[in-house]
Scaffold this active site. Structure first.
Site, PDB file in Angstrom:
ATOM      1  N   GLN A 159      -4.710  -1.832   9.524  1.00 53.64           N
ATOM      2  CA  GLN A 159      -4.597  -3.371   8.855  1.00 53.64           C
ATOM      3  C   GLN A 159      -5.106  -4.207   9.989  1.00 53.64           C
ATOM      4  O   GLN A 159      -4.519  -4.297  10.983  1.00 53.64           O
ATOM      5  CB  GLN A 159      -3.034  -3.221   8.543  1.00 53.64           C
ATOM      6  CG  GLN A 159      -2.805  -4.478   7.843  1.00 53.64           C
ATOM      7  CD  GLN A 159      -3.356  -4.491   6.497  1.00 53.64           C
ATOM      8  OE1 GLN A 159      -3.347  -3.533   5.724  1.00 53.64           O
ATOM      9  NE2 GLN A 159      -4.014  -5.857   6.192  1.00 53.64           N
ATOM     10  N   LYS A 207       0.880  -1.192  -0.080  1.00 51.72           N
ATOM     11  CA  LYS A 207       0.027  -0.208   0.006  1.00 51.72           C
ATOM     12  C   LYS A 207       0.726   1.269   0.007  1.00 51.72           C
ATOM     13  O   LYS A 207       0.530   2.244  -0.542  1.00 51.72           O
ATOM     14  CB  LYS A 207      -0.873  -0.219   1.388  1.00 51.72           C
ATOM     15  CG  LYS A 207      -2.139  -1.164   1.142  1.00 51.72           C
ATOM     16  CD  LYS A 207      -2.763  -1.433   2.451  1.00 51.72           C
ATOM     17  CE  LYS A 207      -3.876  -2.487   2.327  1.00 51.72           C
ATOM     18  NZ  LYS A 207      -4.491  -3.021   3.360  1.00 51.72           N
ATOM     19  N   ASP A 246     -11.194   2.162   3.834  1.00 57.68           N
ATOM     20  CA  ASP A 246     -11.310   0.888   3.524  1.00 57.68           C
ATOM     21  C   ASP A 246     -12.818   0.562   3.304  1.00 57.68           C
ATOM     22  O   ASP A 246     -13.015  -0.641   3.101  1.00 57.68           O
ATOM     23  CB  ASP A 246     -10.729   0.131   4.803  1.00 57.68           C
ATOM     24  CG  ASP A 246      -9.467  -0.928   4.429  1.00 57.68           C
ATOM     25  OD1 ASP A 246      -9.244  -0.895   3.197  1.00 57.68           O
ATOM     26  OD2 ASP A 246      -8.792  -1.068   5.463  1.00 57.68           O
TER      27      ASP A 246
END
Ligand code: NAD
Length: 293
Positions: free
Chosen positions: A96, A52, A119
């Site tokens: 994460q 990322k 997200d």
């Protein structure tokens, strides 16, 4: 059979984003800024976050990586989330997953400001998605929609069987493909571990979305000739012949399924790279205040 090349497609979308960023720079506008919180040292999470950050660098985004070890308390993590919510410099951020067992993932997800939830995991974004309102789409399903769209795979009127009902892949996928939208209008069956006869469901599928997390779980004798196969699974299996000692396989058995498929995504190099690209697309929207104004 045509392979849906997620790596190549993701590269071309990243190049489009890179161009948009160059234009923002030229116009003296804000450069999108993505932050990521990584807790502990799970090798898969480390590799996802690395990819990322690398992708942010490539397209010209600013990125901030906040690393903490496993000993962080839930309260300390919630404080970091609050700081990022309030930091006007950061357009969007991700935590994460998975988190260590002593931290409640739901609590952390709920603490993220939906405006910065690139997200797309917060229930506000999930609810807006379900009602067809502007929102950040969850990254993996968003990537799959992009694949179907850019490979001109017709979904309208098709029978889609989604295997797996997680909040981040299976369930949102089933909602998105049944919406009245360009990539949508499908008749969707959502299957899971309690489904009685999965093979019977799969054999009716024009499009299969496999998001189970069991290596090579679906085999060729469960697939209709000409079906489109989207394999979301990323599973490590031991392989002494590889330097790393393992290789990655999907949830479908490539050798028996691919000859019957009209289109299929490989693992690796299929859905995985598209997930990262979706995150960049959401961050670009966040920076342009496209969703929430
Ligand atoms: P999860 O573990 O949260 O959910 C798995 C689902 O599979 C459950 O809903 C369960 O009901 C279903 N299932 C389990 N056994 C089954 C059975 N025998 N028959 C039918 N259904 C069954 O998983 P997840 O987070 O959705 O991830 C699924 C896979 O996708 C994993 O391999 C994960 O690593 C991978 N993944 C990949 C990406 C990507 O970017 N490519 C993103 C997210 C997840």
């Amino acid at each position: 059979m045509e392979i849906i090349d997620g790596k190549k497609l993701s590269q071309s979308i990243k190049d489009e984003i890179k161009e948009s960023v160059a234009q923002l720079k030229a116009e003296g506008k804000n450069i999108p800024h993505l932050a990521a919180i990584l807790i502990g040292s799970d090798p898969a999470s480390e590799s996802y976050v690395r990819s990322k950050v690398r992708s942010c660098d490539y397209v010209g985004f600013e990125s901030t990586l906040i690393r903490k070890d496993d000993s962080i308390t839930e309260a300390e993590l919630l404080d970091i989330v609050r700081e990022l919510n309030e930091n006007d410099d950061v357009d969007g951020f991700i935590v994460q997953l998975p988190l260590p067992k002593h931290i409640d993932e739901v609590k952390v997800t709920l603490a993220i400001d939906p405006k910065k939830d690139v997200d797309g995991f917060h229930p506000v974004n999930f609810g807006r998605m379900a009602q067809g309102l502007p929102c950040y789409l969850p990254a993996t399903p968003y990537g799959i929609l992009q694949m179907l769209d850019r490979y001109n795979i017709e979904t309208s009127g098709k029978h889609v069987v989604v295997v797996g009902r997680s909040n981040i892949v299976g369930t949102p996928m089933s909602i998105l493909l049944s919406r009245k939208a360009k990539v949508g209008n499908a008749t969707v069956t959502l299957t899971h571990s309690r489904t009685k006869d999965l093979t019977a469901e799969l054999l009716r599928a024009d499009i299969v979305i496999a998001a189970i997390g069991i290596p090579e779980f679906i085999s060729g004798d469960q697939i209709k000739e000409g079906a489109v196969i989207i394999d979301v699974g990323i599973n490590r299996v031991e392989d002494e012949s590889r330097k790393a000692g393992y290789r990655l396989v999907g949830d479908v058995e490539w050798d028996s399924v691919s000859p019957k498929a009209s289109y299929i995504t490989p693992v690796p190099g299929g859905v995985g790279p598209m997930t990262v690209t979706s995150l960049l697309m959401n961050t670009l929207k966040a920076s342009a205040k496209e969703i929430y104004g």
